[in-house]
Design an enzyme around this catalytic site. Structure first.
Site, PDB file in Angstrom:
ATOM      1  N   CYS A  85       0.868  -1.173   0.000  1.00  0.00           N
ATOM      2  CA  CYS A  85       0.000   0.000   0.000  1.00  0.00           C
ATOM      3  C   CYS A  85       0.907   1.225   0.000  1.00  0.00           C
ATOM      4  CB  CYS A  85      -0.974  -0.008   1.186  1.00  0.00           C
ATOM      5  SG  CYS A  85      -0.176   0.142   2.798  1.00  0.00           S
ATOM      6  N   ARG A  86       0.449   2.361   0.482  1.00  0.00           N
ATOM      7  CA  ARG A  86       1.290   3.557   0.459  1.00  0.00           C
ATOM      8  C   ARG A  86       2.435   3.470   1.468  1.00  0.00           C
ATOM      9  NH1 ARG A  86      -2.117   8.125   1.433  1.00  0.00           N
ATOM     10  NH2 ARG A  86      -1.900   7.592   3.598  1.00  0.00           N
TER      11      ARG A  86
END
Length: 108
Positions: free
Chosen positions: A59-60
């Site tokens: 994810c980020r």
């Protein structure tokens, strides 16, 4: 639960990268060859995630992907690891990032 992790530098070339970010994050920039499956869609699309080989969830920054890894492990998957630092760390260590828009890739 201990979440299995891998650093961007240690991701093998043949790993299945599972990007669980939202559509806008994916479109702005993602790892080449990654597979997009937003976090909230994982339970309904579990069969799309390989049972064999190394699956690295991203994810980020690593929080959402850690939740997905925990979910997958609880569902019997032993081939999944969280990307330590997420796409932010991936880009920071110089790993390639591409976009779908033709604009310069960036991590949202």
């Amino acid at each position: 639960m201990q979440i299995p992790e891998v650093s961007p530098a240690d991701v093998s070339d043949d790993a299945y990268l599972l990007d669980v970010r939202e559509d806008d994050e994916w479109a702005a920039g993602h790892a080449p060859g990654a597979h997009h499956l937003p976090m909230m869609d994982v339970p309904a699309r579990l069969d799309e995630i390989p049972l064999d080989g190394d699956v690295v969830v991203v994810c980020r920054a690593g929080g959402r992907s850690a939740q997905v890894v925990a979910y997958l492990v609880q569902n019997g998957r032993d081939n999944v690891r969280n990307l330590d630092g997420g796409m932010q760390m991936w880009a920071a260590v110089g790993k390639p990032v591409v976009s779908d828009s033709g604009q310069p890739a960036r991590v949202l």
